[in-house]
Design a protein around this motif. Structure first.
Motif, short mmCIF file in Angstrom:
data_model
loop_
_atom_site.label_atom_id
_atom_site.label_comp_id
_atom_site.label_asym_id
_atom_site.label_seq_id
_atom_site.Cartn_x
_atom_site.Cartn_y
_atom_site.Cartn_z
N ALA A 1 0.81 -1.22 0.00
CA ALA A 1 0.00 0.00 0.00
C ALA A 1 0.84 1.27 0.00
O ALA A 1 0.47 2.26 -0.64
N GLY A 2 1.95 1.28 0.68
CA GLY A 2 2.80 2.47 0.71
C GLY A 2 3.31 2.84 -0.66
O GLY A 2 3.27 4.01 -1.07
N ARG A 3 3.77 1.84 -1.41
CA ARG A 3 4.28 2.10 -2.76
C ARG A 3 3.15 2.53 -3.69
O ARG A 3 3.32 3.43 -4.51
N VAL A 4 2.02 1.86 -3.58
CA VAL A 4 0.88 2.21 -4.44
C VAL A 4 0.39 3.63 -4.12
O VAL A 4 0.08 4.41 -5.01
N THR A 5 0.37 3.97 -2.84
CA THR A 5 -0.07 5.30 -2.43
C THR A 5 0.85 6.37 -3.00
O THR A 5 0.40 7.44 -3.41
N ARG A 6 2.13 6.08 -3.04
CA ARG A 6 3.08 7.03 -3.60
C ARG A 6 2.79 7.28 -5.08
O ARG A 6 2.99 8.38 -5.58
N VAL A 7 2.31 6.27 -5.79
CA VAL A 7 2.06 6.39 -7.22
C VAL A 7 0.69 7.03 -7.50
O VAL A 7 0.59 7.96 -8.30
N ILE A 8 -0.37 6.53 -6.86
CA ILE A 8 -1.72 7.00 -7.20
C ILE A 8 -2.28 8.01 -6.21
O ILE A 8 -3.33 8.59 -6.46
N GLY A 9 -1.64 8.21 -5.08
CA GLY A 9 -2.10 9.20 -4.10
C GLY A 9 -2.95 8.59 -3.01
O GLY A 9 -3.47 7.47 -3.13
N PHE B 1 -5.02 -2.32 2.78
CA PHE B 1 -4.82 -1.01 2.14
C PHE B 1 -5.32 0.10 3.05
O PHE B 1 -4.63 1.11 3.25
N ALA B 2 -6.51 -0.05 3.55
CA ALA B 2 -7.12 1.01 4.37
C ALA B 2 -6.30 1.26 5.64
O ALA B 2 -6.07 2.42 6.00
N ASN B 3 -5.88 0.21 6.30
CA ASN B 3 -5.12 0.39 7.54
C ASN B 3 -3.76 1.03 7.29
O ASN B 3 -3.26 1.77 8.13
N GLN B 4 -3.16 0.76 6.15
CA GLN B 4 -1.88 1.37 5.84
C GLN B 4 -2.05 2.82 5.38
O GLN B 4 -1.30 3.69 5.79
N VAL B 5 -3.03 3.08 4.55
CA VAL B 5 -3.19 4.39 3.96
C VAL B 5 -3.80 5.39 4.92
O VAL B 5 -3.50 6.58 4.87
N CYS B 6 -4.66 4.95 5.82
CA CYS B 6 -5.36 5.90 6.70
C CYS B 6 -4.39 6.68 7.57
O CYS B 6 -4.63 7.85 7.85
N THR B 7 -3.28 6.07 7.94
CA THR B 7 -2.30 6.82 8.74
C THR B 7 -1.69 7.94 7.93
O THR B 7 -1.42 9.01 8.46
N PHE B 8 -1.49 7.74 6.63
CA PHE B 8 -1.00 8.81 5.77
C PHE B 8 -2.03 9.90 5.63
O PHE B 8 -1.72 11.09 5.54
N TYR B 9 -3.29 9.51 5.58
CA TYR B 9 -4.36 10.49 5.37
C TYR B 9 -4.54 11.38 6.59
O TYR B 9 -4.85 12.56 6.48
N ILE B 10 -4.34 10.84 7.78
CA ILE B 10 -4.50 11.62 9.00
C ILE B 10 -3.39 12.67 9.12
O ILE B 10 -3.61 13.76 9.60
N MET B 11 -2.18 12.31 8.67
CA MET B 11 -1.03 13.22 8.84
C MET B 11 -1.15 14.45 8.02
O MET B 11 -1.36 14.78 7.07
#
Length: 151
Positions: free
Chosen positions: A92-100, A141-151
């Motif tokens: 999820a971290g790598r995918v988030t870096r690519v698609i946001g 995905f949600a558990n990994q990405v949500c921490t990025f979204y909160i920051m």
């Protein structure tokens, strides 16, 4: 330093901030909710349809209580979500870096809903397992990405 702290405290709480917090918090709820849903494996109608051998062991008074759930398919049903969640959280971290972040959370929601649709309409254990895999990918995905979204 004190001026910065006072300035941060004066920032208005907007509707956007509230929605972001709700979405990010909801992703953590997905994991707890679906872990609890795994408790369905104890329900008689579920066992009758997907795991009749396990149900027969449960009804046998001579059967050892510790060996009731000694069934490879049932074990795969339970573990599939956690394994898929682990794998997707690593990606999820790598995918988030690519698609946001936004599209990563949308992707996690789509995966979760797709998995639940498979599970709801499952007629056999294979379809049920595929649904659990999709749910696991969505939760990871949600558990990994949500921490990025909160920051």
């Amino acid at each position: 330093m004190e001026e910065e702290e006072e300035e941060i405290c004066k920032t208005p709480l907007t509707n956007t901030v509230i929605v972001v917090c709700i979405v990010a918090g909801s992703s953590g709820v997905l994991y707890g909710y679906d872990t609890t849903v795994s408790g369905v494996m104890m329900m008689t109608p579920f066992l009758e349809k997907f795991f009749p051998a396990v149900l027969a062991k449960m009804r046998d008074p001579k059967e050892d209580q510790y060996c009731l759930f000694d069934n490879h398919k049932l074990t795969a049903f339970i573990a599939s979500m956690f394994i898929a969640g682990l794998m997707s959280s690593l990606l999820a971290g790598r995918v988030t870096r690519v698609i946001g972040r936004r599209f990563s959370l949308i992707t996690s929601g789509i995966l979760f809903i797709t998995g639940n649709a498979f599970a709801v309409f499952a007629d056999n254990v294979t379809t049920l397992l595929v649904g659990r895999l999709f749910v696991g990918f969505g939760i990871g995905f949600a558990n990994q990405v949500c921490t990025f979204y909160i920051m």
